[in-house]
Write a protein that holds these residues in place. Structure first.
Motif, PDB file in Angstrom:
ATOM      1  N   SER A   1       1.072  -1.209   0.177  1.00  0.00           N
ATOM      2  CA  SER A   1      -0.091  -0.027  -0.018  1.00  0.00           C
ATOM      3  C   SER A   1       0.724   1.340   0.171  1.00  0.00           C
ATOM      4  O   SER A   1       1.933   1.473   0.774  1.00  0.00           O
ATOM      5  N   THR A   2       0.523   2.259  -0.762  1.00  0.00           N
ATOM      6  CA  THR A   2       1.189   3.458  -0.682  1.00  0.00           C
ATOM      7  C   THR A   2       0.882   4.334   0.604  1.00  0.00           C
ATOM      8  O   THR A   2       1.470   5.417   0.780  1.00  0.00           O
ATOM      9  N   LEU A   3       0.316   3.786   1.451  1.00  0.00           N
ATOM     10  CA  LEU A   3       0.344   4.270   3.091  1.00  0.00           C
ATOM     11  C   LEU A   3       1.578   4.083   3.629  1.00  0.00           C
ATOM     12  O   LEU A   3       2.068   4.805   4.389  1.00  0.00           O
ATOM     13  N   GLY A   4       2.548   3.305   3.027  1.00  0.00           N
ATOM     14  CA  GLY A   4       3.914   3.240   3.479  1.00  0.00           C
ATOM     15  C   GLY A   4       4.881   3.848   2.965  1.00  0.00           C
ATOM     16  O   GLY A   4       5.792   3.984   3.438  1.00  0.00           O
ATOM     17  N   VAL A   5       4.443   4.687   1.892  1.00  0.00           N
ATOM     18  CA  VAL A   5       5.391   5.847   1.334  1.00  0.00           C
ATOM     19  C   VAL A   5       4.415   7.004   0.865  1.00  0.00           C
ATOM     20  O   VAL A   5       4.210   7.607  -0.058  1.00  0.00           O
ATOM     21  N   PRO A   6       4.155   7.565   2.065  1.00  0.00           N
ATOM     22  CA  PRO A   6       3.123   8.697   1.786  1.00  0.00           C
ATOM     23  C   PRO A   6       3.859   9.873   0.888  1.00  0.00           C
ATOM     24  O   PRO A   6       4.890  10.313   1.107  1.00  0.00           O
ATOM     25  N   GLY A   7       3.077  10.175   0.196  1.00  0.00           N
ATOM     26  CA  GLY A   7       3.252  11.100  -0.810  1.00  0.00           C
ATOM     27  C   GLY A   7       4.219  11.127  -1.876  1.00  0.00           C
ATOM     28  O   GLY A   7       4.640  12.023  -2.701  1.00  0.00           O
TER      29      GLY A   7
ATOM     30  N   ARG B   1      -3.429   4.352  -1.767  1.00  0.00           N
ATOM     31  CA  ARG B   1      -4.335   5.491  -0.798  1.00  0.00           C
ATOM     32  C   ARG B   1      -5.001   6.540  -1.506  1.00  0.00           C
ATOM     33  O   ARG B   1      -4.194   7.373  -1.986  1.00  0.00           O
ATOM     34  N   ALA B   2      -6.203   6.626  -1.448  1.00  0.00           N
ATOM     35  CA  ALA B   2      -6.967   7.688  -2.213  1.00  0.00           C
ATOM     36  C   ALA B   2      -7.201   8.709  -1.384  1.00  0.00           C
ATOM     37  O   ALA B   2      -8.219   9.008  -1.043  1.00  0.00           O
ATOM     38  N   HIS B   3      -6.264   9.515  -1.099  1.00  0.00           N
ATOM     39  CA  HIS B   3      -6.506  10.838  -0.405  1.00  0.00           C
ATOM     40  C   HIS B   3      -5.818  11.891  -1.084  1.00  0.00           C
ATOM     41  O   HIS B   3      -4.723  11.889  -1.784  1.00  0.00           O
ATOM     42  N   PRO B   4      -6.253  13.172  -0.856  1.00  0.00           N
ATOM     43  CA  PRO B   4      -5.725  14.434  -1.582  1.00  0.00           C
ATOM     44  C   PRO B   4      -4.160  14.566  -1.285  1.00  0.00           C
ATOM     45  O   PRO B   4      -3.584  15.386  -1.927  1.00  0.00           O
ATOM     46  N   GLU B   5      -3.790  14.074  -0.062  1.00  0.00           N
ATOM     47  CA  GLU B   5      -2.287  14.021   0.077  1.00  0.00           C
ATOM     48  C   GLU B   5      -1.406  13.362  -1.047  1.00  0.00           C
ATOM     49  O   GLU B   5      -0.376  13.468  -0.995  1.00  0.00           O
ATOM     50  N   GLU B   6      -2.127  12.331  -1.672  1.00  0.00           N
ATOM     51  CA  GLU B   6      -1.352  11.498  -2.484  1.00  0.00           C
ATOM     52  C   GLU B   6      -1.409  11.967  -4.099  1.00  0.00           C
ATOM     53  O   GLU B   6      -2.459  12.644  -4.243  1.00  0.00           O
ATOM     54  N   PRO B   7      -0.671  11.359  -4.690  1.00  0.00           N
ATOM     55  CA  PRO B   7      -0.689  11.722  -6.230  1.00  0.00           C
ATOM     56  C   PRO B   7      -1.935  11.255  -6.898  1.00  0.00           C
ATOM     57  O   PRO B   7      -2.259  11.721  -7.932  1.00  0.00           O
ATOM     58  N   VAL B   8      -2.408  10.111  -6.423  1.00  0.00           N
ATOM     59  CA  VAL B   8      -3.663   9.503  -7.208  1.00  0.00           C
ATOM     60  C   VAL B   8      -4.824   9.811  -6.197  1.00  0.00           C
ATOM     61  O   VAL B   8      -4.619   9.131  -4.987  1.00  0.00           O
ATOM     62  N   HIS B   9      -5.822  10.372  -6.526  1.00  0.00           N
ATOM     63  CA  HIS B   9      -6.956  10.355  -5.697  1.00  0.00           C
ATOM     64  C   HIS B   9      -8.348  10.843  -6.489  1.00  0.00           C
ATOM     65  O   HIS B   9      -8.182  11.297  -7.566  1.00  0.00           O
ATOM     66  N   PRO B  10      -9.618  10.975  -6.019  1.00  0.00           N
ATOM     67  CA  PRO B  10     -10.610  11.039  -6.649  1.00  0.00           C
ATOM     68  C   PRO B  10     -10.696  12.416  -7.301  1.00  0.00           C
ATOM     69  O   PRO B  10     -11.497  12.709  -8.252  1.00  0.00           O
TER      70      PRO B  10
END
Length: 266
Positions: free
Chosen positions: A6-12, A33-42
């Motif tokens: 999971s990209t939760l392990g490599v935040p951002g 991880r689909a969160h605005p902090e991440e490169p890929v999100h809704p």
């Protein structure tokens, strides 16, 4: 079984770097991880989504799932929650991901029966949209519905093939459920399994796989014994524990540990 992280392990971390890690360290897929902090999100537009999907394809890495934060049992109006799930499902479709993760999210003071009914109603509504897009919504064993026995109450009410379960091995263990019990309960609904390791119930700082107390060998053994051939996804919670060791330094060891468990279970 196929392996992902999971990209939760490599935040951002930028997506090309995420894909490099997967390729170099021998992982077949990535849970985003689909969160605005991440490169890929809704919030991404169509062109950005297409570019991300193309990057995965070029790297030969699969998008396992879109890990969202919709809380399907939370008190309040249904519409915002259903809309959030629809957004996640649309992103998964555009990326070619088969799964979307949602949380239970029941609140303190809310009865189990009420939380179950609210979650089932919302998931049942979202399931029709997910079916049209070819995506499966998975309820994670988490927070208010920590065990398989908790999750099945909701899944049984929904009764739709597009709604299943995501088995987080830490939460079922913390809930006092044995792996064979969890598997027996969730197997008809199981989408994939999140593996991890921690020092104790009191200290959930993420550790290298095999370095903690979670019954990973038992989990893999019960899956292998029943011929389950889905995904094992390492959810290393670096985002919530910034002082934890970098995931990049542990990926080879984690893959090797899971490989040994799989060989031992064969």
């Amino acid at each position: 079984m196929k392996l992902a992280f999971s990209t939760l392990g490599v935040p951002g971390l930028p997506l090309p770097e995420v894909l490099r890690l997967a390729s170099v360290h021998g992982y077949h897929g990535v849970e985003l991880r689909a969160h605005p902090e991440e490169p890929v999100h809704p919030g991404l537009g169509a062109a950005e989504r297409a570019e991300a999907a193309a990057e995965f394809k070029a790297a030969g890495v699969e998008v396992l799932g879109v890990a969202g934060y919709a809380r399907v049992a939370a008190p309040g109006d249904d519409a915002p929650v259903i809309e959030e799930i629809r957004g996640l499902v649309g992103l998964a479709r555009d990326l070619g991901a088969p799964f979307v993760r949602v949380f239970p999210g029941g609140a303190d003071g809310q009865s189990s029966a009420e939380a179950d009914a609210v979650a089932a109603r919302r998931l049942g509504t979202a399931a029709e949209y997910a079916a049209d897009l070819g995506v499966r919504i998975l309820l994670e064993t988490h927070d208010s519905h920590r065990t398989g026995a908790d999750a099945i109450r909701v899944l049984g009410l929904v009764g739709h093939r597009q709604v299943g379960a995501l088995w987080d091995v830490m939460h079922t263990w913390l809930g006092g459920e044995q792996p064979q019990e969890t598997y027996a309960t969730l197997s008809p609904y199981l989408g994939y399994v999140q593996v991890k390791d921690i020092a104790s119930a009191e200290d959930t700082t993420p550790l290298a796989l095999g370095a903690g107390v979670l019954p990973l060998a038992d989990c893999v053994e019960v899956l292998a014994r029943h011929g389950w051939d889905g995904w094992l996804c390492w959810e290393y919670e670096k985002r919530w524990y910034p002082d934890a060791a970098p995931l990049e330094d542990l990926l080879d060891r984690g893959r090797e540990h899971l490989g040994r468990l799989l060989n031992d279970s064969a």
